[in-house]
Enzyme design. Structure first.
Site, PDB file in Angstrom:
ATOM      1  N   GLU A 274       0.854  -1.187   0.000  1.00 50.61           N
ATOM      2  CA  GLU A 274       0.000   0.000   0.000  1.00 50.61           C
ATOM      3  C   GLU A 274       0.894   1.242   0.000  1.00 50.61           C
ATOM      4  OE1 GLU A 274      -3.465   1.812   2.995  1.00 50.61           O
ATOM      5  OE2 GLU A 274      -1.788   0.658   3.816  1.00 50.61           O
ATOM      6  N   LYS A 335      -9.869  -0.061  -1.957  1.00 46.90           N
ATOM      7  CA  LYS A 335     -10.094  -0.348  -0.541  1.00 46.90           C
ATOM      8  C   LYS A 335     -11.540  -0.076  -0.163  1.00 46.90           C
ATOM      9  CE  LYS A 335      -8.086   0.550   4.025  1.00 46.90           C
ATOM     10  NZ  LYS A 335      -7.063   1.318   4.783  1.00 46.90           N
ATOM     11  N   CYS A 386      -4.387  -3.122   4.200  1.00 42.62           N
ATOM     12  CA  CYS A 386      -4.083  -2.624   5.540  1.00 42.62           C
ATOM     13  C   CYS A 386      -5.063  -3.128   6.591  1.00 42.62           C
ATOM     14  CB  CYS A 386      -4.015  -1.100   5.509  1.00 42.62           C
ATOM     15  SG  CYS A 386      -3.040  -0.403   6.891  1.00 42.62           S
TER      16      CYS A 386
END
Length: 532
Positions: A274, A335, A386
């Site tokens: 990321e 995301k 994440c």
């Protein structure tokens, strides 16, 4: 002299408060970097002992104190670069959930089969905390302390909620053994001890009986992980975005040199973390050219973690882009769960009055959709970005859609040299066991690691904030575990048990008030030691 009975003569509140603090500290020791997983069981046991015989109000206080003793040290990494206020505010907020749990816990411990109901209550608390508000914050679930424990194998059957349940059940059983043994009530004491012994024994049997056999011969694949590192620690690394991109390109070029020299095998795919390109490579031709040259040099597609501009003028998107050496940028994953107050600011005008640090988030991140499955690479894999690794449904959706392995793209640069990256790694290990998939965690600064389906780390980067390259073979899997097939059902059933028990206690209490004169709760619970 008669011996005090815990249920009828509860501990003085001062002693119970000390036990609540001790329980919270023990919970911290169960998580990385300490990794003393039995401490999670002992922590629950100490909390339950402190709750024995308490009323709802004192139980709420004890739960809150336990939560503070747990979350304040565990979440210390959230305040490394933004100050103490956001860190302590988050810790206090999370502790409130334990206060709510604590209000109900004493009454549930008084019921027949108290350890079972107490364990159900822990799962209910985590279910609510992981969903509300703003999508919740499911960090520090009991299950995530068990990445190296035999109890992790329960994840194959019921996911993280079942692991939490059995950790809490073991702790409650231990507490029952101590309390009832002190009261010389040997039958319930032995029952509690039996729970403590049987749960890990069953866990040891699960790999043989609950792990599904592959539906077809296992396919191997060679993958590479690039950890380029960042030029600065803290929040200012974004100000030198080009150097971050250059670092990942340079490490990929070094990998290409190793391939050409015959030092390592050519990977089928390369994973970047990321934020490896915070310059939008679809809009900035220089950034796009650099990535294309890296893909050409290594001769394999690269999963690039990029920040894309839009869709609005004050919006950005956190995206994984599958970049082909032949065709350039292709399939993307956006995301789905941006982090509130870190990647977007709810109620921005109000939040600015609380802390000026919210102005560091100038553009709000927009959530994506879909299931996270990437299908145009050499094999189907699930992309998880994440903190999404903490959310059961987000991880499970990729596997149910057909992912044969999972990659966790993450950027840990904003948390410095803290335990945050290691706590995230433990979640990735549990996800590997839960889904029976190899999992790759790839970070800008570490920890990057390759994890097998048993949850074992087979390769990893070294010190934080140092570049690293990993090349490893993994075994892909397309068979779905019981946990994947059941989905959210175990969590729902366990939570409903807790809700039902709370409802039973409330209805019983109301009936007691309607009947004149003192009665014994033994009429309702079978516990002869409790009366009102």
């Amino acid at each position: 002299m008669t011996r005090p009975r815990f249920a009828g003569d509860r501990l003085p509140l001062s002693w119970s408060l000390l036990l609540a603090v001790l329980g919270g500290v023990l919970a911290v020791l169960a998580f990385p970097r300490f990794n003393l997983w039995p401490m999670a069981i002992l922590s629950v046991a100490v909390l339950n002992v402190s709750m024995t015989g308490q009323r709802a109000r004192s139980g709420a206080l004890l739960g809150f104190v336990y939560g503070l003793a747990f979350f304040v040290p565990l979440l210390q990494w959230t305040g490394i670069y933004v100050g103490a206020f956001p860190w302590l505010l988050l810790a206090v907020t999370e502790a409130v959930y334990f206060a709510a749990m604590g209000a109900a816990l004493p009454a549930l411990l008084r019921l027949r089969g108290g350890p079972f109901w107490a364990a159900c209550l822990f799962v209910l608390q985590e279910a609510v905390r992981g969903r509300w508000p703003f999508g919740g914050f499911p960090w520090a679930r009991l299950a995530f302390s068990q990445a190296n424990s035999p109890l992790r194998w329960f994840a194959v059957v019921g996911g993280a909620p079942l692991v939490t349940f059995l950790v809490a059940l073991s702790g409650a059983g231990l507490a029952a053994a101590v309390v009832r043994g002190y009261e010389r009530r040997w039958r319930p004491a032995l029952g509690g001890l039996a729970i403590v012994v049987l749960v890990p024994l069953i866990a040891l049997l699960l790999p043989a009986v609950a792990v599904p056999s592959p539906s077809k011969p296992t396919q191997g694949a060679t993958i590479a992980v690039i950890q380029g590192s960042t030029p600065d620690r803290g929040l200012e690394f974004n100000a030198r975005r080009r150097q971050v991109l250059d670092n990942h390109v340079n490490q990929t070029m070094a990998l290409a040199d190793d391939i050409d020299a015959g030092k390592v095998a050519r990977p089928e795919i390369v994973f970047w973390p990321e934020n490896s390109s915070d310059i939008d490579p679809l809009q900035n031709s220089d950034a796009g050219t650099e990535i294309q040259e890296a893909a050409n040099a290594v001769g394999a597609p690269i999963l690039v973690g990029a920040i894309l501009d839009g869709p609005g003028p004050t919006h950005i998107q956190n995206v994984g882009i599958l970049w082909s050496p032949q065709t350039g940028p292709g399939e993307t994953y956006t995301k789905r769960h941006p982090v509130p107050f870190a990647e977007y600011i709810p109620f921005r005008s109000i939040a600015q009055r609380v802390s000026s640090k919210v102005n560091l988030v100038q553009n709000d991140m927009v959530a994506g959709g879909g299931d996270g499955l990437m299908t145009t690479g050499p094999f189907p894999f699930g992309d998880v970005i994440c903190f999404e690794v903490a959310y059961d449904g987000l991880v499970r959706s990729s596997v149910k859609a057909g992912a044969q392995m999972l990659v966790i793209q993450t950027n840990n640069a904003t948390f410095g040299h803290t335990a945050e990256s290691y706590q995230q790694l433990a979640m990735s290990q549990l996800r590997a066991v839960e889904t029976q998939r190899p999992v790759v965690q790839v970070s800008t600064v570490g920890v990057s690691a390759v994890i097998d389906a048993k949850g074992n780390i087979v390769d990893r980067s070294g010190a934080l904030f140092t570049p690293a390259r990993l090349v490893d073979s993994i075994s892909l899997n397309s068979t779905q575990t019981i946990s994947t097939r059941l989905g959210v059902l175990p969590e729902v059933l366990i939570s409903l048990c807790a809700i039902g028990a709370i409802g039973y206690v409330l209805i019983t209490a109301r009936r007691r008030k309607m009947i004149p004169g003192p009665i014994s709760i033994a009429d309702q619970t079978g516990d002869r030691s409790i009366s009102v």
